[in-house]
Design a protein around this motif. Sequence first.
Motif, PDB file in Angstrom:
ATOM      1  N   ILE A 151      27.251  31.492  51.019  1.00  0.00           N
ATOM      2  CA  ILE A 151      28.002  30.494  51.771  1.00  0.00           C
ATOM      3  C   ILE A 151      28.617  31.201  52.978  1.00  0.00           C
ATOM      4  CG2 ILE A 151      28.474  29.105  49.713  1.00  0.00           C
ATOM      5  CD1 ILE A 151      31.364  30.210  49.808  1.00  0.00           C
ATOM      6  N   THR A 152      29.144  30.438  53.926  1.00  0.00           N
ATOM      7  CA  THR A 152      29.793  31.081  55.069  1.00  0.00           C
ATOM      8  C   THR A 152      31.295  30.793  55.016  1.00  0.00           C
ATOM      9  OG1 THR A 152      29.364  29.159  56.448  1.00  0.00           O
ATOM     10  CG2 THR A 152      27.764  30.957  56.569  1.00  0.00           C
ATOM     11  N   GLU A 153      32.021  31.586  55.775  1.00  0.00           N
ATOM     12  CA  GLU A 153      33.479  31.458  55.768  1.00  0.00           C
ATOM     13  C   GLU A 153      33.938  30.036  56.092  1.00  0.00           C
ATOM     14  OE1 GLU A 153      35.511  35.116  57.686  1.00  0.00           O
ATOM     15  OE2 GLU A 153      33.417  35.127  58.297  1.00  0.00           O
ATOM     16  N   SER A 154      33.237  29.375  57.020  1.00  0.00           N
ATOM     17  CA  SER A 154      33.688  28.042  57.423  1.00  0.00           C
ATOM     18  C   SER A 154      33.651  27.049  56.260  1.00  0.00           C
ATOM     19  CB  SER A 154      32.840  27.529  58.583  1.00  0.00           C
ATOM     20  OG  SER A 154      31.496  27.452  58.177  1.00  0.00           O
ATOM     21  N   MET A 155      32.823  27.308  55.273  1.00  0.00           N
ATOM     22  CA  MET A 155      32.750  26.390  54.129  1.00  0.00           C
ATOM     23  C   MET A 155      33.951  26.521  53.207  1.00  0.00           C
ATOM     24  SD  MET A 155      28.784  26.696  53.066  1.00  0.00           S
ATOM     25  CE  MET A 155      27.539  27.081  54.262  1.00  0.00           C
ATOM     26  N   THR A 156      34.747  27.579  53.414  1.00  0.00           N
ATOM     27  CA  THR A 156      35.893  27.780  52.520  1.00  0.00           C
ATOM     28  C   THR A 156      37.195  27.284  53.140  1.00  0.00           C
ATOM     29  OG1 THR A 156      36.351  30.008  53.366  1.00  0.00           O
ATOM     30  CG2 THR A 156      34.797  29.848  51.550  1.00  0.00           C
ATOM     31  N   THR A 163      37.735  26.482  46.055  1.00  0.00           N
ATOM     32  CA  THR A 163      38.150  27.146  44.823  1.00  0.00           C
ATOM     33  C   THR A 163      37.503  26.490  43.609  1.00  0.00           C
ATOM     34  OG1 THR A 163      40.258  27.636  45.863  1.00  0.00           O
ATOM     35  CG2 THR A 163      40.138  27.943  43.483  1.00  0.00           C
ATOM     36  N   SER A 164      37.567  25.155  43.541  1.00  0.00           N
ATOM     37  CA  SER A 164      37.032  24.507  42.336  1.00  0.00           C
ATOM     38  C   SER A 164      35.513  24.620  42.293  1.00  0.00           C
ATOM     39  CB  SER A 164      37.506  23.060  42.225  1.00  0.00           C
ATOM     40  OG  SER A 164      36.736  22.232  43.052  1.00  0.00           O
ATOM     41  N   CYS A 165      34.881  24.507  43.463  1.00  0.00           N
ATOM     42  CA  CYS A 165      33.431  24.636  43.526  1.00  0.00           C
ATOM     43  C   CYS A 165      32.980  26.046  43.120  1.00  0.00           C
ATOM     44  CB  CYS A 165      32.993  24.306  44.941  1.00  0.00           C
ATOM     45  SG  CYS A 165      31.245  24.149  45.100  1.00  0.00           S
ATOM     46  N   LEU A 166      33.678  27.047  43.628  1.00  0.00           N
ATOM     47  CA  LEU A 166      33.310  28.426  43.316  1.00  0.00           C
ATOM     48  C   LEU A 166      33.551  28.742  41.840  1.00  0.00           C
ATOM     49  CD1 LEU A 166      34.626  30.168  46.567  1.00  0.00           C
ATOM     50  CD2 LEU A 166      32.234  29.907  45.861  1.00  0.00           C
ATOM     51  N   LYS A 192      40.758  37.163  48.428  1.00  0.00           N
ATOM     52  CA  LYS A 192      41.124  37.855  47.204  1.00  0.00           C
ATOM     53  C   LYS A 192      41.109  36.888  46.024  1.00  0.00           C
ATOM     54  CE  LYS A 192      45.351  38.663  46.121  1.00  0.00           C
ATOM     55  NZ  LYS A 192      46.760  39.089  46.113  1.00  0.00           N
ATOM     56  N   LYS A 193      41.504  35.641  46.292  1.00  0.00           N
ATOM     57  CA  LYS A 193      41.629  34.674  45.192  1.00  0.00           C
ATOM     58  C   LYS A 193      40.317  33.984  44.814  1.00  0.00           C
ATOM     59  CE  LYS A 193      45.846  33.533  44.261  1.00  0.00           C
ATOM     60  NZ  LYS A 193      46.859  32.556  43.864  1.00  0.00           N
ATOM     61  N   PHE A 194      39.438  33.785  45.809  1.00  0.00           N
ATOM     62  CA  PHE A 194      38.167  33.118  45.508  1.00  0.00           C
ATOM     63  C   PHE A 194      37.339  33.968  44.553  1.00  0.00           C
ATOM     64  CE2 PHE A 194      38.154  31.017  49.936  1.00  0.00           C
ATOM     65  CZ  PHE A 194      38.649  29.829  49.420  1.00  0.00           C
ATOM     66  N   PRO A 195      36.678  33.320  43.587  1.00  0.00           N
ATOM     67  CA  PRO A 195      35.803  34.097  42.706  1.00  0.00           C
ATOM     68  C   PRO A 195      34.454  34.364  43.372  1.00  0.00           C
ATOM     69  CG  PRO A 195      35.882  31.809  41.989  1.00  0.00           C
ATOM     70  CD  PRO A 195      36.746  31.903  43.206  1.00  0.00           C
ATOM     71  N   ILE A 196      34.421  35.301  44.315  1.00  0.00           N
ATOM     72  CA  ILE A 196      33.165  35.660  44.969  1.00  0.00           C
ATOM     73  C   ILE A 196      32.791  37.087  44.591  1.00  0.00           C
ATOM     74  CG2 ILE A 196      33.308  34.068  46.925  1.00  0.00           C
ATOM     75  CD1 ILE A 196      34.430  36.455  48.518  1.00  0.00           C
ATOM     76  N   ASP A 197      31.528  37.416  44.792  1.00  0.00           N
ATOM     77  CA  ASP A 197      31.034  38.713  44.350  1.00  0.00           C
ATOM     78  C   ASP A 197      30.799  39.698  45.478  1.00  0.00           C
ATOM     79  OD1 ASP A 197      30.386  38.015  41.394  1.00  0.00           O
ATOM     80  OD2 ASP A 197      29.496  36.389  42.568  1.00  0.00           O
ATOM     81  N   LYS A 198      30.438  39.178  46.658  1.00  0.00           N
ATOM     82  CA  LYS A 198      29.905  40.080  47.669  1.00  0.00           C
ATOM     83  C   LYS A 198      30.179  39.583  49.084  1.00  0.00           C
ATOM     84  CE  LYS A 198      25.519  41.772  47.049  1.00  0.00           C
ATOM     85  NZ  LYS A 198      24.054  41.785  47.169  1.00  0.00           N
ATOM     86  N   LEU A 231      34.897  44.049  45.527  1.00  0.00           N
ATOM     87  CA  LEU A 231      33.773  43.196  45.887  1.00  0.00           C
ATOM     88  C   LEU A 231      32.591  44.084  46.243  1.00  0.00           C
ATOM     89  CD1 LEU A 231      35.580  40.733  48.330  1.00  0.00           C
ATOM     90  CD2 LEU A 231      34.735  40.187  46.037  1.00  0.00           C
ATOM     91  N   LYS A 232      31.398  43.552  46.087  1.00  0.00           N
ATOM     92  CA  LYS A 232      30.235  44.277  46.562  1.00  0.00           C
ATOM     93  C   LYS A 232      30.085  44.012  48.068  1.00  0.00           C
ATOM     94  CE  LYS A 232      26.604  44.479  43.835  1.00  0.00           C
ATOM     95  NZ  LYS A 232      25.435  43.959  43.119  1.00  0.00           N
ATOM     96  N   VAL A 233      29.314  44.868  48.736  1.00  0.00           N
ATOM     97  CA  VAL A 233      29.159  44.684  50.181  1.00  0.00           C
ATOM     98  C   VAL A 233      27.736  45.055  50.571  1.00  0.00           C
ATOM     99  CG1 VAL A 233      30.009  47.032  50.728  1.00  0.00           C
ATOM    100  CG2 VAL A 233      30.176  45.212  52.444  1.00  0.00           C
ATOM    101  N   ILE A 234      27.204  44.306  51.528  1.00  0.00           N
ATOM    102  CA  ILE A 234      25.879  44.634  52.057  1.00  0.00           C
ATOM    103  C   ILE A 234      25.932  44.478  53.573  1.00  0.00           C
ATOM    104  CG2 ILE A 234      25.019  42.273  51.690  1.00  0.00           C
ATOM    105  CD1 ILE A 234      22.237  43.572  51.094  1.00  0.00           C
TER     106      ILE A 234
END
Length: 291
Positions: A151-156, A163-166, A192-198, A231-234
């Motif tokens: 997803i992109t930042e603008s979607m958050t 938050t609920s979607c993630l 920091k709060k969003f449950p994202i991985d990377k 978080l992971k990073v690429i």
Amino acid sequence: RAKERGKSTYQIYNADMKSVSLKKLTLENELRRALAQQEFLLYYQPQMEIETGQIVGIEALIRWHHPERGMVPPKDFIPFAEESGLIGPIGDWVLYEACRQNKAWQEEGYLHVPISVNLSSRQFLKHDLKTRIADVLTETGLDAQYLELEITESMTMDVDHATSCLLDLKRLGVHVSIDDFGTGYSSLYYLKKFPIDKLKIDQSFVRDIMTDPNDAAIVATIISMTRHLNLKVIAEGVETVEQLQFLHQNRCNEVQGYWFSPPVAAQRMEELLQRHSQAAAAAVPPETEDS
Ligand code: C2E
Ligand code: MG
Ligand code: MG
Ligand code: MG
């Protein structure tokens, strides 16, 4: 005279508008035909772990094989597909095809790696995203851990929805990454709060890391931030060995870009996977009975 000029301006404007809407109508019809006639296909770009040179992920990227215009890149039709709503069925097709293909590769015995799919904001905003993804995983038999959604930042921006979607996606067991990171306006607090991985560092920062100290600083800072946030990073758009070395020195583990491989057709991706699967098998110490 002013009146005349006003009138002709108006006429030109009107004619322009007509041709714009005509173009849109044509494109819309063409996209519908493309769906029906299966003119879309996916290209695949491998993601590499710097330390081992191993393939650790694959991004699926849509292409449109247009009967007259040849291969059409996503920038020439995805924005319009979003606008017209056709991104719904197109996005569903991408999800299904990426999962189906990844499962097929796994069944061939190749490396098991996650496949990344780009979501459009419309897809992310729809209430049934979770169900759709769950259905696609069931239909294709792909294990959730092998699907990654970009997803992109603008979607958050709508923090509650995001938050609920993630959280829903997290519960399904799929991975989520933030694409083009650094080009949007995400709040570090929510990051920091969003449950994202990377985080995927946008290629516009990577492009000039060797010549622009500001870009070098931004990239180094993003990498170190991800380490602190767990978080992971690429890094995206890695084209040279110098960029690769810079990233390695700054402890970025993964890269994606022309240096390793451009996006390629499924057949070519399969060859890459095959080669890397053999290399991985050779690198693994043989199992012994008491191990
Ligand atoms: P993205 O998700 O950021 O994908 C990376 C883009 O960078 C791809 O362009 C890829 O071909 C290109 N790229 C990869 N390595 C390099 C490199 O080393 N140098 C340079 N200069 N470019 C590199 P592509 O395939 O044209 O896709 C463009 C964008 O279109 C994607 O950006 C993504 O936002 C969107 N897109 C692609 N496929 C889909 C899809 O299935 N659904 C949706 N919603 N969007 C898609
Ligand atoms: Mg992407
Ligand atoms: Mg993108
Ligand atoms: Mg990107």
